[in-house]
Design a protein around this motif. Sequence first.
Motif, PDB file in Angstrom:
ATOM      1  N   UNK A 126       0.635  -1.329  -0.106  1.00  0.00           N
ATOM      2  CA  UNK A 126       0.061  -0.048  -0.166  1.00  0.00           C
ATOM      3  C   UNK A 126       0.952   1.398   0.024  1.00  0.00           C
ATOM      4  N   UNK A 127       2.019   1.120   0.588  1.00  0.00           N
ATOM      5  CA  UNK A 127       2.984   2.339   0.696  1.00  0.00           C
ATOM      6  C   UNK A 127       3.266   2.715  -0.542  1.00  0.00           C
ATOM      7  N   UNK A 128       3.425   2.026  -1.617  1.00  0.00           N
ATOM      8  CA  UNK A 128       3.958   2.150  -2.957  1.00  0.00           C
ATOM      9  C   UNK A 128       3.194   2.989  -3.708  1.00  0.00           C
ATOM     10  N   UNK A 129       1.937   3.242  -3.473  1.00  0.00           N
ATOM     11  CA  UNK A 129       1.045   3.962  -4.139  1.00  0.00           C
ATOM     12  C   UNK A 129       1.183   5.501  -3.792  1.00  0.00           C
ATOM     13  N   UNK A 130       2.067   5.732  -2.871  1.00  0.00           N
ATOM     14  CA  UNK A 130       2.224   7.153  -2.592  1.00  0.00           C
ATOM     15  C   UNK A 130       3.453   7.809  -3.042  1.00  0.00           C
ATOM     16  N   UNK A 131       4.226   6.836  -3.739  1.00  0.00           N
ATOM     17  CA  UNK A 131       5.123   7.323  -4.712  1.00  0.00           C
ATOM     18  C   UNK A 131       4.877   8.139  -5.961  1.00  0.00           C
ATOM     19  N   UNK A 132       5.597   9.139  -6.426  1.00  0.00           N
ATOM     20  CA  UNK A 132       5.012   9.786  -7.862  1.00  0.00           C
ATOM     21  C   UNK A 132       5.255   8.891  -8.915  1.00  0.00           C
ATOM     22  N   UNK A 133       6.049   8.045  -9.161  1.00  0.00           N
ATOM     23  CA  UNK A 133       6.151   7.266 -10.227  1.00  0.00           C
ATOM     24  C   UNK A 133       7.109   5.963  -9.892  1.00  0.00           C
ATOM     25  N   UNK A 134       6.476   4.748 -10.505  1.00  0.00           N
ATOM     26  CA  UNK A 134       7.181   3.649 -10.414  1.00  0.00           C
ATOM     27  C   UNK A 134       7.644   3.137 -11.737  1.00  0.00           C
ATOM     28  N   UNK A 135       8.893   2.693 -12.066  1.00  0.00           N
ATOM     29  CA  UNK A 135       9.149   2.364 -13.336  1.00  0.00           C
ATOM     30  C   UNK A 135       8.989   0.727 -13.319  1.00  0.00           C
ATOM     31  N   UNK A 149      -4.062  -4.235  -9.181  1.00  0.00           N
ATOM     32  CA  UNK A 149      -4.295  -3.810  -7.804  1.00  0.00           C
ATOM     33  C   UNK A 149      -4.600  -2.470  -7.629  1.00  0.00           C
ATOM     34  N   UNK A 150      -4.779  -1.806  -9.044  1.00  0.00           N
ATOM     35  CA  UNK A 150      -5.214  -0.414  -8.864  1.00  0.00           C
ATOM     36  C   UNK A 150      -4.250   0.813  -8.932  1.00  0.00           C
TER      37      UNK A 150
END
Length: 256
Positions: A126-135, A149-150
């Motif tokens: 869930x914490x990863x949703x709060x990062x600006x961008x994920x490659x 997972x949305x």
Amino acid sequence: MTATRLRGWFCALLCGGLCQAAQAQPLHLYTEEYPPINFSQNGQATGLATEVVREIMRRAGQSAPISVVPWARGYQQALVRANTGLFVTMRTPEREALFKWVGPLTRNVISFYALASSHLSLTELEQARHFDEIAVARGWSSHQRLLDQGFTNLVPVTGPAQMVSMLKRGRVKLMVLDNLSLTTLLSQGEIQADEVQQLLTLTHSDSYVAFSQGTDDALILHWQHELDGMKADGSFAAIYQKWLPGEPQPSMAPQP
């Protein structure tokens, strides 16, 4: 007669018809730039999985060119084109009915990675949703899983090398990659292994050759039989240790 011997006899019986079918309908094989598992070198496909696939074809009395293309293109071809295989492909529940499978070829641990200098912490998804961008690599199982997972903060790219470049240049704080390709890709991107940290494991997965639904079942059976034979006689282990020394190997395919 044991089940293993029966399968071997059945494959041998089918071999003549299979080879004739392969001549009538040429086999098409696709892979991508994903070192050291499969990649191009001097214009030719090479790597762990490529060596395994070529040895399967040699034992099966077949031959086919292996085209190194962007993942999305190879995936689309394997979806719609008869007698077509794509490797390596993570076998997931979402893909199960889309393809016919030969494997497993590798065992993978897919995780979130960041630069160690960023001092980031990630203990739950869930914490990863709060990062600006994920490659993420476009169309990979990790990309599909996070979409399911949305996640809306994903940056799909054409291949894993581009993810490493984006991380190094600070364009993203996180990338999603597997343990088997990490060391090679970091080296190619001129990043030391200790400059990158693993934060959170997303999933464990085995990779396969994914064949189109329009591929003859006899070919699938024959290829699986030859791969199982390579694992039984040690030739698969020799190739695996050549490219991934010390990494755990996948087991034999479950018997029906």
